[in-house]
Design a protein around this motif. Sequence first.
Motif, mmCIF file in Angstrom:
data_model
loop_
_atom_site.group_PDB
_atom_site.id
_atom_site.type_symbol
_atom_site.label_atom_id
_atom_site.label_comp_id
_atom_site.label_asym_id
_atom_site.label_seq_id
_atom_site.Cartn_x
_atom_site.Cartn_y
_atom_site.Cartn_z
ATOM 1 N N ASP A 179 -25.710 -20.339 62.556
ATOM 2 C CA ASP A 179 -24.655 -20.511 63.560
ATOM 3 C C ASP A 179 -23.648 -21.551 63.100
ATOM 4 N N PRO A 180 -22.827 -21.220 62.101
ATOM 5 C CA PRO A 180 -21.977 -22.245 61.488
ATOM 6 C C PRO A 180 -20.954 -22.883 62.421
ATOM 7 N N THR A 181 -20.453 -22.158 63.426
ATOM 8 C CA THR A 181 -19.378 -22.742 64.234
ATOM 9 C C THR A 181 -19.811 -23.106 65.656
ATOM 10 N N GLU A 182 -21.128 -23.317 65.820
ATOM 11 C CA GLU A 182 -21.652 -23.862 67.073
ATOM 12 C C GLU A 182 -21.396 -22.979 68.287
ATOM 13 N N LYS A 183 -21.639 -21.691 68.117
ATOM 14 C CA LYS A 183 -21.500 -20.800 69.265
ATOM 15 C C LYS A 183 -22.825 -20.683 70.030
ATOM 16 N N GLY A 184 -23.952 -20.882 69.340
ATOM 17 C CA GLY A 184 -25.228 -20.670 70.004
ATOM 18 C C GLY A 184 -26.299 -21.649 69.572
ATOM 19 N N LEU A 185 -27.134 -21.201 68.632
ATOM 20 C CA LEU A 185 -28.314 -21.971 68.229
ATOM 21 C C LEU A 185 -27.990 -23.388 67.788
ATOM 22 N N ARG A 186 -26.814 -23.548 67.161
ATOM 23 C CA ARG A 186 -26.478 -24.876 66.644
ATOM 24 C C ARG A 186 -26.463 -25.941 67.731
ATOM 25 N N LYS A 203 -17.742 -32.655 74.800
ATOM 26 C CA LYS A 203 -16.960 -31.475 74.461
ATOM 27 C C LYS A 203 -17.767 -30.181 74.457
ATOM 28 N N LYS A 204 -19.065 -30.300 74.422
ATOM 29 C CA LYS A 204 -19.862 -29.070 74.388
ATOM 30 C C LYS A 204 -19.989 -28.431 75.766
ATOM 31 N N ASN A 205 -19.515 -29.111 76.796
ATOM 32 C CA ASN A 205 -19.629 -28.546 78.130
ATOM 33 C C ASN A 205 -18.376 -27.782 78.485
ATOM 34 N N SER A 206 -18.460 -26.470 78.472
ATOM 35 C CA SER A 206 -17.259 -25.702 78.758
ATOM 36 C C SER A 206 -17.049 -25.553 80.266
ATOM 37 N N ASN A 207 -18.084 -25.758 81.039
ATOM 38 C CA ASN A 207 -17.933 -25.664 82.487
ATOM 39 C C ASN A 207 -18.149 -27.052 83.080
ATOM 40 N N ALA A 208 -17.109 -27.612 83.654
ATOM 41 C CA ALA A 208 -17.150 -29.018 84.034
ATOM 42 C C ALA A 208 -17.965 -29.282 85.293
ATOM 43 N N SER A 209 -18.409 -28.249 86.004
ATOM 44 C CA SER A 209 -19.107 -28.485 87.264
ATOM 45 C C SER A 209 -20.601 -28.767 87.087
ATOM 46 N N GLU A 210 -21.136 -28.511 85.905
ATOM 47 C CA GLU A 210 -22.530 -28.843 85.661
ATOM 48 C C GLU A 210 -22.660 -29.329 84.221
#
Lengths: 354, 354
Positions: free
Chosen positions: A220-227, A311-318
């Motif tokens: 997962d080079p660009t941190e979409k999942g497992l990374r 920055k890894k949180n794409s949804n700010a409510s949780e």
Amino acid sequence: MAQNLIYSNHVAQELDRAVEAIGPSNIVVIVDTNTKSFVLPRMQSESSAVAKATVIEVMPGDVNKNIDSLSTIWEQMQQAGCNRSSLVINLGGGMVTDMGAFAASTFKRGVKFINVPTTLLAAVDASVGGKTGINFNGLKNEVGVFNEADTVIISSTFFNTLNNQEKLSGYAEMIKHALLSSKEEYDTLLRYDVTSIDPDRMLDLIKTSVAVKEKIVTEDPTEKGLRKALNLGHTAGHAFEELSIERNSPIPHGFAVAYGMVVELILASKKLGFPTAELTRFASYIKENYGIFAFSCKEYDRLIALMHHDKKNSNASEINFSLISAPGNIVTDCTADDEEIKAAFDIYREFSGQ
Amino acid sequence: MAQNLIYSNHVAQELDRAVEAIGPSNIVVIVDTNTKSFVLPRMQSESSAVAKATVIEVMPGDVNKNIDSLSTIWEQMQQAGCNRSSLVINLGGGMVTDMGAFAASTFKRGVKFINVPTTLLAAVDASVGGKTGINFNGLKNEVGVFNEADTVIISSTFFNTLNNQEKLSGYAEMIKHALLSSKEEYDTLLRYDVTSIDPDRMLDLIKTSVAVKEKIVTEDPTEKGLRKALNLGHTAGHAFEELSIERNSPIPHGFAVAYGMVVELILASKKLGFPTAELTRFASYIKENYGIFAFSCKEYDRLIALMHHDKKNSNASEINFSLISAPGNIVTDCTADDEEIKAAFDIYREFSGQ
């Protein structure tokens, strides 16, 4: 193009071989004030590549991993006559390898670079995975690219210049990798005292540890999942780190991750059934070796606000966590609400005797 | 991941479709002062994606394609709450698409972006090939990365806001592509008057032209070999462009390329046997449509010095050109020494009646 990863305590020899294979038109070596004093002279005498390189010096410390230092590197690369066939050697800790790699990745849209990490933290954490960048406008690693080095030379030969705190800081990331890998690796690391491991044994341990990260990053080079699994301990850890900066008494990154792992394993025990006995053992180990992060319940809201900025949180409510249900069993994208996090803080403070 | 290249004069419709496929957490649209006035209002009324986007405005012109403008974009992306799932729409000429794409490529180590070029030059030249970047410390495009857009929407619908000089500037790059492609394409372009082509026919011509660049870039994405062919006219052209800046009377990029192509085809006729009759025809066409670049023999040395600064030249002792031996016959890595270049300048000045 995968980067060439070399584990060796014959650094100069390996470096000259790698440089020869590249055949650059010219070379710059980026150091900070510390590695300029403690590492560069030896490398200049042992490595013909470093001996002929133009030296670019930056001020040390995360606070200088900024756009002004980056501009200075670009300018000095211009002055050194760098072109697309030039080579950058980053000789330093994670600050030098992150920023030097970003400078190289963007100068004339990218020149090759070699990372020679000189700290345990950089060897374990910053050398693999292609994360480059700088801090910007108060946020860590806000600007950068994913780009791998041509070669990374990992050694333990420079660690005699590190103090115990720096060694412990790097070791925390190794413990994180072990937790993501298996009970066996985790048990192995908890048996050592990092402040007194001999260099060859240390190099073996690093190799095992980096292999965990490499395997995850390759998938997962660009941190979409497992990374995201590599964020274990970092969501809470970054909040501790930033709060410590706000208090004007910053703690080392690895210490923040150590405390963060305890908090997140508490969450893992609540939400994923991470074994309580293992949690207790881990919390005791961290307390004994890293001490505790002291904070009051009045600071809970600030810590949670800092997590929301992550920055890894794409949804700010949780808030998103990467957890494990047991050593080696990764569960990414676990969410926790504010109340669950506060409850985990309560338990962390109990564990640490606050 | 190849970028999605759409040719359409229904821009808003295509843009909304592309944005929907991405599903971003939020959107920013980057414009300069010109496109903010002349293009943005229409797009805001026709495209729901643009209507809800946060607008980031930069000052127009190549002189503002710099690190200060870039920092402003990063800051405003922070203020807009951008995260890794955000989307950047670059709505403007090559300056906006180059810098906006670089900002997007580096913000949190990369967010997706869509380019909507609004000038002929940007549609033909800046949309394809993944070149992003800014000028730095006096050198053009000194800092950047190679990174493709998620989607590029190419249209001729905004060209009614361009003056003839801007149209001619873009057309020079189309002529360059035709020269790299075939006698037929080249003959076709020389038959048109760019200032009066109707939008649908223009879109067809652009499509043919961009296909030439796409084919070359696909074979050589990071400019190691064949892609250098796209520098035809640019080695001499950049020197003319920079000299014109030093004289405080800058000429448009495409005009500089047009004059540069004449000089380089003179070299090609000397070194590669490019047909003399074709050269004469080409030089006359350029003179008639673009006028001439006037310079004296006292300026030869300065022009040659500027060429030596060109980043594509890895060996500073000679100058590298990408030439053709006939329309469609590419020959990269031709070198010329100072005397050969001066002789070509002499002939250029004769052609242009100086």
